[in-house]
Design a protein around this motif. Sequence first.
Motif, short mmCIF file in Angstrom:
data_model
loop_
_atom_site.label_atom_id
_atom_site.label_comp_id
_atom_site.label_asym_id
_atom_site.label_seq_id
_atom_site.Cartn_x
_atom_site.Cartn_y
_atom_site.Cartn_z
N ASP A 1 6.21 18.39 7.30
CA ASP A 1 5.70 17.22 6.58
C ASP A 1 5.63 16.01 7.51
O ASP A 1 6.51 15.79 8.35
CB ASP A 1 6.60 16.88 5.39
CG ASP A 1 6.31 17.74 4.18
OD1 ASP A 1 5.34 18.51 4.22
OD2 ASP A 1 7.05 17.63 3.18
N GLN A 2 4.57 15.23 7.32
CA GLN A 2 4.40 13.97 8.05
C GLN A 2 4.16 12.85 7.04
O GLN A 2 3.49 13.08 6.02
CB GLN A 2 3.21 14.07 9.01
CG GLN A 2 3.34 15.18 10.04
CD GLN A 2 2.02 15.47 10.75
OE1 GLN A 2 0.97 15.54 10.12
NE2 GLN A 2 2.08 15.63 12.06
N VAL A 3 4.70 11.69 7.30
CA VAL A 3 4.52 10.55 6.40
C VAL A 3 4.06 9.35 7.23
O VAL A 3 4.65 9.03 8.26
CB VAL A 3 5.81 10.21 5.64
CG1 VAL A 3 5.62 8.95 4.81
CG2 VAL A 3 6.21 11.39 4.73
N PRO B 1 0.83 -1.21 0.00
CA PRO B 1 0.00 0.00 0.00
C PRO B 1 0.87 1.25 0.00
O PRO B 1 1.95 1.26 0.59
CB PRO B 1 -0.80 -0.12 1.30
CG PRO B 1 -0.79 -1.57 1.64
CD PRO B 1 0.52 -2.10 1.14
N PRO B 2 0.40 2.33 -0.64
CA PRO B 2 1.19 3.57 -0.67
C PRO B 2 1.31 4.18 0.72
O PRO B 2 0.48 3.93 1.59
CB PRO B 2 0.38 4.48 -1.60
CG PRO B 2 -1.02 3.99 -1.50
CD PRO B 2 -0.92 2.51 -1.31
N CYS B 3 2.37 4.97 0.93
CA CYS B 3 2.44 5.75 2.15
C CYS B 3 1.65 7.04 1.94
O CYS B 3 1.31 7.40 0.81
CB CYS B 3 3.89 6.05 2.54
SG CYS B 3 4.81 7.03 1.35
N ILE B 4 1.33 7.73 3.02
CA ILE B 4 0.51 8.95 2.95
C ILE B 4 1.35 10.12 3.44
O ILE B 4 1.82 10.13 4.58
CB ILE B 4 -0.77 8.83 3.80
CG1 ILE B 4 -1.57 7.58 3.43
CG2 ILE B 4 -1.61 10.09 3.66
CD1 ILE B 4 -2.14 7.60 2.03
N LEU B 5 1.54 11.11 2.56
CA LEU B 5 2.21 12.36 2.94
C LEU B 5 1.15 13.34 3.41
O LEU B 5 0.18 13.60 2.70
CB LEU B 5 2.98 12.92 1.74
CG LEU B 5 3.52 14.36 1.90
CD1 LEU B 5 4.63 14.41 2.94
CD2 LEU B 5 4.01 14.91 0.57
N ILE C 1 1.79 0.10 11.80
CA ILE C 1 1.65 1.49 11.35
C ILE C 1 2.88 2.25 11.84
O ILE C 1 3.29 2.11 12.99
CB ILE C 1 0.32 2.11 11.86
CG1 ILE C 1 0.11 3.52 11.31
CG2 ILE C 1 0.25 2.10 13.38
CD1 ILE C 1 -1.30 4.06 11.54
N ALA C 2 3.50 2.97 10.95
CA ALA C 2 4.73 3.71 11.28
C ALA C 2 4.60 5.12 10.70
O ALA C 2 3.84 5.35 9.75
CB ALA C 2 5.97 3.02 10.73
N GLY C 3 5.33 6.04 11.27
CA GLY C 3 5.26 7.41 10.75
C GLY C 3 6.47 8.21 11.15
O GLY C 3 7.16 7.90 12.12
N PHE C 4 6.74 9.24 10.36
CA PHE C 4 7.78 10.19 10.75
C PHE C 4 7.32 11.60 10.44
O PHE C 4 6.41 11.82 9.63
CB PHE C 4 9.12 9.88 10.08
CG PHE C 4 9.19 10.17 8.60
CD1 PHE C 4 9.49 11.45 8.13
CD2 PHE C 4 8.97 9.18 7.67
CE1 PHE C 4 9.57 11.72 6.77
CE2 PHE C 4 9.03 9.43 6.31
CZ PHE C 4 9.33 10.71 5.87
N GLU C 5 7.93 12.56 11.13
CA GLU C 5 7.58 13.97 10.96
C GLU C 5 8.85 14.80 10.87
O GLU C 5 9.79 14.60 11.65
CB GLU C 5 6.72 14.45 12.13
CG GLU C 5 6.29 15.91 12.03
CD GLU C 5 5.26 16.30 13.07
OE1 GLU C 5 5.10 17.51 13.33
OE2 GLU C 5 4.58 15.39 13.62
N PHE C 6 8.88 15.70 9.91
CA PHE C 6 10.00 16.62 9.71
C PHE C 6 9.81 17.77 10.69
O PHE C 6 9.04 18.68 10.46
CB PHE C 6 9.97 17.11 8.26
CG PHE C 6 11.15 17.96 7.85
CD1 PHE C 6 12.07 18.45 8.77
CD2 PHE C 6 11.34 18.29 6.53
CE1 PHE C 6 13.13 19.25 8.39
CE2 PHE C 6 12.40 19.09 6.11
CZ PHE C 6 13.30 19.56 7.05
N GLU C 7 10.50 17.70 11.83
CA GLU C 7 10.29 18.66 12.92
C GLU C 7 11.33 19.76 12.92
O GLU C 7 12.52 19.51 12.69
CB GLU C 7 10.36 17.95 14.28
CG GLU C 7 9.13 17.15 14.64
CD GLU C 7 9.16 16.74 16.11
OE1 GLU C 7 10.10 17.12 16.83
OE2 GLU C 7 8.23 16.04 16.54
#
Length: 579
Positions: A344-346, A300-304, A418-424
């Motif tokens: 940005d969050q992914v 499945p695609p990631c979500i930006l 479920i995983a995610g990262f954020e450009f802080e």
Amino acid sequence: METGNMENIGAILIVDDDPVSRTLLADELAEAGYETVLAASGQEALEQVLRRIPELVLLDVMMPEMDGFEVCQRLKQKDATRDVPIIFLTGLSDKRDVVRGIQLGAVDYVSKPFNSAELLARVRTHIELKRSRDLILAINTQLKAEVAERERIQKRQEVSIDLAKRVLHLVNGATPRYIELDSKSALFLEALSMPCYAEGGDHFFARTIREPGTGHKRTIMALKDQSGHEVSCILRSIITDLFHNALLRDAHRGIEQALGALNHAIYASDAFLEEDFFTAIVLDIDHETREMRYASAGHPPCILIRGGSAIALPGTPEGGRNLPLGALPEVNYTARSIVLEPGDQVLLYTDGLVEMPIASGHPAITTNDLKKQIERLAGDHQIPICVIMRIVLAEIARNCGLEVAPGGANTSPDDVTIAGFEFEQPMDQQECIWHPADECHFGSLLQETVERMLQDAARWGMAIDSSRLRMALDEAALNAWRHGNESNPERAIALRWWCGNDFRFEIVDEGSGFQFEQAPDPTLPENVVKESGRGIFMMRLFADDVSWYGRGNHMVASFGRYSASASGRRLKRPLNLWE
């Protein structure tokens, strides 16, 4: 006959009838630290392997009497040399000859005249893959012995699963909480995995690599979903990530080439059956340019999430969507890229998240449905990615009548990750400067600053354990004052704090710093009576993450929104196999 030292193991066998070419190759490899054994003909090469099995063979194609194809065929027919990787050295322009070599069992080829960097990169990669396969065989033997032993007792499977999980954790290391891009920005990162059995086929890793020579940094993240749910899922996950991490040793390899090489290695291994394919989504982030390359292999695609909008990556009409890994022997993978922006969050996830409704007879959640749910949550204001992840998970599970929670039960029929990262970048940052005159003044400054921090955290919507915050800040500031500034009131201690996904504070002193990587572990028997290392141990005990920068006089501590208690966290940091 030209030979190297025959007492050691693991040499590279160079087979070429041209003495100039043999010498050049031997010199290049020797300079890179490899031992070589030389053969001037195919027959001599076969004689050499009887004395000593090489770790890799560089094999010229065009030779008199016995060409490279015949040598390759004979080596692949013998049990002792069947698994030795062979790289063809060819000046042939006809690609059919290259294909023939691959069909005979060669792993790669290098065209003459060879490029030194390319040659060394390919040699290094295939030696790493060979060593990974050898490690896999050793691990497999150990795990099989473990399973056989535990068949006689009631908890056989649980023990085997626990061992396999530990090995996978050793391969990938701990997921970093923060990946610093520069002094002003970082990627916050978190992954939540909820297997539907004791353990499943979802696995995630994030690894930062540094390009040799330039020091240029890239971070690679990979979320994979292995087919099946049985114990062998974890074994295949170990094999997959061993291969993947070994391939990342070549820092110049692009995301498409890495996926292609991983697919080839998996398909060629004996550990995967025809139905043992897996999906993956891989991200490659350049620290300097902020460019993120991304590719999906049946995943499945990631979500930006950007400015309240949710964007699927890769999208339907664009490239970057590929077949699963391990399904076909040769696949040309494609990737796309986007430049990340602050804020940005992914979000990454496995299909177990969006297929929860199927258990109750309803259709799976579409990518558009998931985007709408995220946009409704994000709205016009920024919600931390760690909060978005948990709300999305909780809402989907609740709507499906299931229980799927981090650290809790998973009543759905599939593993969910479920995983995610954020450009802080620090926002609404608060600051104070200390000049403690003595211990008493230090205590009053500490009390005043802790109260300010707790008030600001509450204003930012975070509840922090005041005891943990006080203990971590006390140890950090006291170290900065006593050891950094040497209790000199003329030297300043700068404290700053802000809130993103975590509450974070940083302390900068004006001292000369220290070797923070070499700080002793005060829990070891030989260090119990020593003073050094206790402050660092206490900071790591009470904070969720602690890092040092520069000379060691710049420290950052983090407290998560969903952190465990200090007594419930493991302080041991796993060995990094890839440094």
